[in-house]
Design a protein around this motif. Structure first.
Motif, PDB file in Angstrom:
ATOM      1  N   GLY A 252       0.835  -1.196   0.000  1.00 24.86           N
ATOM      2  CA  GLY A 252       0.000   0.000   0.000  1.00 24.86           C
ATOM      3  C   GLY A 252       0.869   1.243   0.000  1.00 24.86           C
ATOM      4  N   PHE A 253       0.398   2.302   0.676  1.00 26.22           N
ATOM      5  CA  PHE A 253       1.100   3.592   0.645  1.00 26.22           C
ATOM      6  C   PHE A 253       2.532   3.472   1.148  1.00 26.22           C
ATOM      7  CE2 PHE A 253       2.510   7.529   2.600  1.00 26.22           C
ATOM      8  CZ  PHE A 253       2.229   8.471   1.613  1.00 26.22           C
ATOM      9  N   ALA A 254       2.729   2.837   2.299  1.00 26.08           N
ATOM     10  CA  ALA A 254       4.064   2.770   2.907  1.00 26.08           C
ATOM     11  C   ALA A 254       5.039   1.992   2.032  1.00 26.08           C
ATOM     12  CB  ALA A 254       3.972   2.140   4.293  1.00 26.08           C
ATOM     13  N   ALA A 255       4.607   0.832   1.537  1.00 22.42           N
ATOM     14  CA  ALA A 255       5.501   0.007   0.730  1.00 22.42           C
ATOM     15  C   ALA A 255       5.815   0.651  -0.612  1.00 22.42           C
ATOM     16  CB  ALA A 255       4.871  -1.374   0.517  1.00 22.42           C
ATOM     17  N   LEU A 256       4.875   1.413  -1.153  1.00 30.13           N
ATOM     18  CA  LEU A 256       5.067   2.047  -2.461  1.00 30.13           C
ATOM     19  C   LEU A 256       5.770   3.400  -2.368  1.00 30.13           C
ATOM     20  CD1 LEU A 256       1.592   1.272  -4.075  1.00 30.13           C
ATOM     21  CD2 LEU A 256       3.795   0.350  -4.815  1.00 30.13           C
ATOM     22  N   PHE A 257       6.014   3.872  -1.150  1.00 29.43           N
ATOM     23  CA  PHE A 257       6.569   5.219  -0.981  1.00 29.43           C
ATOM     24  C   PHE A 257       7.912   5.365  -1.687  1.00 29.43           C
ATOM     25  CE2 PHE A 257       9.177   8.372   1.105  1.00 29.43           C
ATOM     26  CZ  PHE A 257       8.321   9.451   1.266  1.00 29.43           C
ATOM     27  N   TRP A 258       8.890   4.528  -1.346  1.00 28.39           N
ATOM     28  CA  TRP A 258      10.237   4.697  -1.894  1.00 28.39           C
ATOM     29  C   TRP A 258      10.321   4.367  -3.374  1.00 28.39           C
ATOM     30  CZ3 TRP A 258      13.377   7.880   0.021  1.00 28.39           C
ATOM     31  CH2 TRP A 258      13.430   8.116   1.394  1.00 28.39           C
ATOM     32  N   PRO A 259       9.688   3.297  -3.853  1.00 26.69           N
ATOM     33  CA  PRO A 259       9.707   3.099  -5.315  1.00 26.69           C
ATOM     34  C   PRO A 259       9.147   4.292  -6.082  1.00 26.69           C
ATOM     35  CG  PRO A 259       8.963   1.107  -4.233  1.00 26.69           C
ATOM     36  CD  PRO A 259       9.060   2.154  -3.166  1.00 26.69           C
ATOM     37  N   GLN A 260       8.044   4.873  -5.594  1.00 22.58           N
ATOM     38  CA  GLN A 260       7.484   6.040  -6.267  1.00 22.58           C
ATOM     39  C   GLN A 260       8.408   7.254  -6.148  1.00 22.58           C
ATOM     40  OE1 GLN A 260       2.950   6.550  -6.477  1.00 22.58           O
ATOM     41  NE2 GLN A 260       3.273   5.814  -4.396  1.00 22.58           N
ATOM     42  N   ALA A 261       9.012   7.433  -4.973  1.00 24.54           N
ATOM     43  CA  ALA A 261       9.886   8.590  -4.763  1.00 24.54           C
ATOM     44  C   ALA A 261      11.118   8.521  -5.660  1.00 24.54           C
ATOM     45  CB  ALA A 261      10.298   8.663  -3.293  1.00 24.54           C
ATOM     46  N   VAL A 262      11.748   7.356  -5.727  1.00 26.62           N
ATOM     47  CA  VAL A 262      12.952   7.202  -6.556  1.00 26.62           C
ATOM     48  C   VAL A 262      12.618   7.421  -8.028  1.00 26.62           C
ATOM     49  CG1 VAL A 262      14.709   5.562  -7.339  1.00 26.62           C
ATOM     50  CG2 VAL A 262      14.104   5.674  -4.915  1.00 26.62           C
TER      51      VAL A 262
END
Length: 540
Positions: free
Chosen positions: A381-391
């Protein structure tokens, strides 16, 4: 009296031929240039965000217009087909009408078309209005690039790729987010009505402040209609094949095969007229520059990554996690925030280091971000997808800022307009190709993983039967019928398998995209940064 006559004539200076000296946009006061650029950049944002703003609301639009599953996709397809045709055509129209009148007409008609989309009474009317919206709005996209590069120089020009790159990436990224929030809060029709007030403001400001060139209305009487028709048929046909192909088995479908042949013939005619016509609609002369050609290839890959990535994450959240439009919007919002924060960093780096180094870093980091997506589970969800989306979101700014500079520095006058149109066309084509490919990959890989999961269960039939029986015993607590409980347990098991297969397919697609970005690095050493030009946009 003579003074009044002169003033009255001056109001039409930018739309008719005259003997007045050309306007030098670089000589305008900085305050005026920033105001013109701000108005045009916001207009571009409106046109680009509408590509994806209905992406999270298609189910609501489908229900509201009583449309079928095959029909609703045309709400997106018609917009993209029409926009693709206008983007390269805008360079010709800007010379004929002037930037002021082209941009004002584009913004005004886009606003009117948005209103009509919100008032649509059937799926057929919606498709027609969306096509009009895409066509008229498409003129704003390349025009702002050409105007920005014509007005600014030095450090100010270095900010143009960063700002417009952010708009080009942020708008389609935020489209599903904004569309989902609006749909949840006010209904799907307001996804279109929200354009009315800002569109009207942009139209008025465009007429009031934009004075960067003069038009030549005589050009409208010298249109090569064969060239224009062949370009429209080629681009619209290509977009149709790419949009509908993954859903209908590609060339197994008679309509898709026919459209592909027609588009191919139209492409051949378009190329012939581009070189042999005395009045071409689109000039391909910018491709004589190897640096421009390589920058367009980079933009094709960047468009692939932007649109395919923007498409895949909401699709995963909807199909695997079962999120609604508002939840999808909240989850992907981080991508827009990181892109916004990355603008000053990318702009600063573009003034200090070789653009080829930036492109190398951007493509590599984008590939790393895509690779991080390839480890998803059905619970992300949001937490797990945070860094892939940010990078991924930060990396795209490192890609697009130097590629814009590589493509548009060194051009002036009409050639700058044509270069801008062709460069922006490549990004949209990359997006269309990307969405078509990832849809095909996703379908094929999902079926492949389903077969493998079925084989794995077949290899351990006792364990599979025990798992189903265990679920059935749990369902017996809510239903007294053991056969019904068994059927429910089998349905749940089937859904679990589909969910797992789909997640594995998403992971494979992200890995394939990562390899594509790494492969694009081969082209970087072949680029040679162009010299900046200081000539004005006018060429009359």
């Amino acid at each position: 009296m003579r003074g009044k006559t002169a003033m009255a004539g001056a109001t039409m200076d930018d739309v008719r031929p005259h003997r007045a000296a050309p306007i030098d946009p670089m000589a305008l006061p900085d305050r005026t240039k920033f105001l013109i650029f701000g108005v045009m950049a916001f207009g571009q944002f409106m046109a680009l965000i509408d590509i994806q703003i209905v992406a999270a609301s298609l189910n609501e639009v489908q229900a509201g217009l009583s449309a079928g599953p095959d029909e609703i996709s045309w709400v997106q397809t018609s917009y993209l087909m029409a926009e693709l045709v206008m983007i390269p055509f805008a360079a010709f129209l800007a010379q004929a009408l002037s930037t002021r009148w082209l941009f004002a007409l584009s913004a005004g008609l886009f606003t009117l078309a948005s209103t009509l989309c919100g008032m649509a009474w059937s799926i057929e009317s919606m498709i027609v209005f969306r096509a009009v919206q895409g066509f008229v709005g498409g003129a704003m996209v390349p025009t702002v690039f050409a105007t920005g590069f014509a007005m600014f120089s030095g450090k100010q020009r270095a900010m143009i790729p960063a700002i417009l790159g952010m708009v080009s990436v942020l708008a389609p990224t935020l489209g599903p987010t904004v569309g989902g929030w609006i749909t949840e809060g006010a209904g799907w029709r307001w996804v279109f009505f929200v354009n009315v007030v800002p569109g009207a403001v942009v139209t008025v400001l465009a007429l009031t402040v934009i004075r960067v060139d003069r038009g030549d209305l005589k050009m409208l009487g010298r249109i090569d209609w064969v060239h224009l028709a062949s370009m429209a048929i080629f681009l619209a046909g290509l977009e149709y094949v790419l949009e509908e192909g993954p859903k209908n088995g590609w060339f197994d479908d008679l309509w898709i095969a026919g459209a592909a042949w027609v588009a191919l013939v139209a492409f051949g005619l378009f190329i012939e007229r581009s070189f042999r016509s005395s009045r071409p609609i689109v000039k391909l002369t910018p491709f004589r520059s190897p640096t421009f050609a390589f920058a367009c290839v980079f933009n094709l890959v960047i468009g692939f990554g932007i649109y395919a990535g923007t498409y895949l994450v909401p699709l995963y959240l909807g199909r695997v996690r079962g999120y609604n439009a508002a939840e999808i919007g909240t989850t992907v919002f981080i991508a827009g925030v990181v892109q916004f924060l990355g603008v000053p960093i990318a702009a600063g780096l573009s003034q200090r280091i070789d653009p080829r180094i930036m492109v190398t870093a951007g493509l590599s980091l984008f590939a790393a971000g895509l690779w991080l997506f390839s480890f998803m589970t059905p619970e992300w969800g949001f937490a797990a997808l945070f860094w892939p989306q940010a990078v991924r979101s930060f990396a795209i700014m490192l890609c697009i800022v130097p590629s814009v500079g590589l493509a548009l520095n060194g051009w002036a006058g009409p050639e700058l307009r044509y270069a801008s149109g062709l460069f922006n066309l490549m990004r949209n084509l990359g997006g269309a190709i990307g969405i078509a490919l990832v849809n095909t990959w996703l379908g094929d890989l999902t079926r492949l993983h389903m077969l493998r999961l079925d084989e794995a269960m077949g290899a351990s039939p006792l364990a599979a039967r025990e798992a189903i029986a265990g679920l059935a015993r749990r369902f017996e607590a809510v239903t007294p019928d053991p056969d019904h409980a068994l059927a429910m347990s089998r349905a749940v098991m089937g859904n679990v398998l589909v969910r797992e297969a789909l997640t594995l397919a998403f992971n494979d697609v992200f890995r394939l995209m990562a390899w594509l970005f790494l492969a694009a690095l081969i082209l970087v050493p072949l680029c040679r940064p162009p010299k900046q030009t200081a000539r004005p946009i006018e060429a009359h």
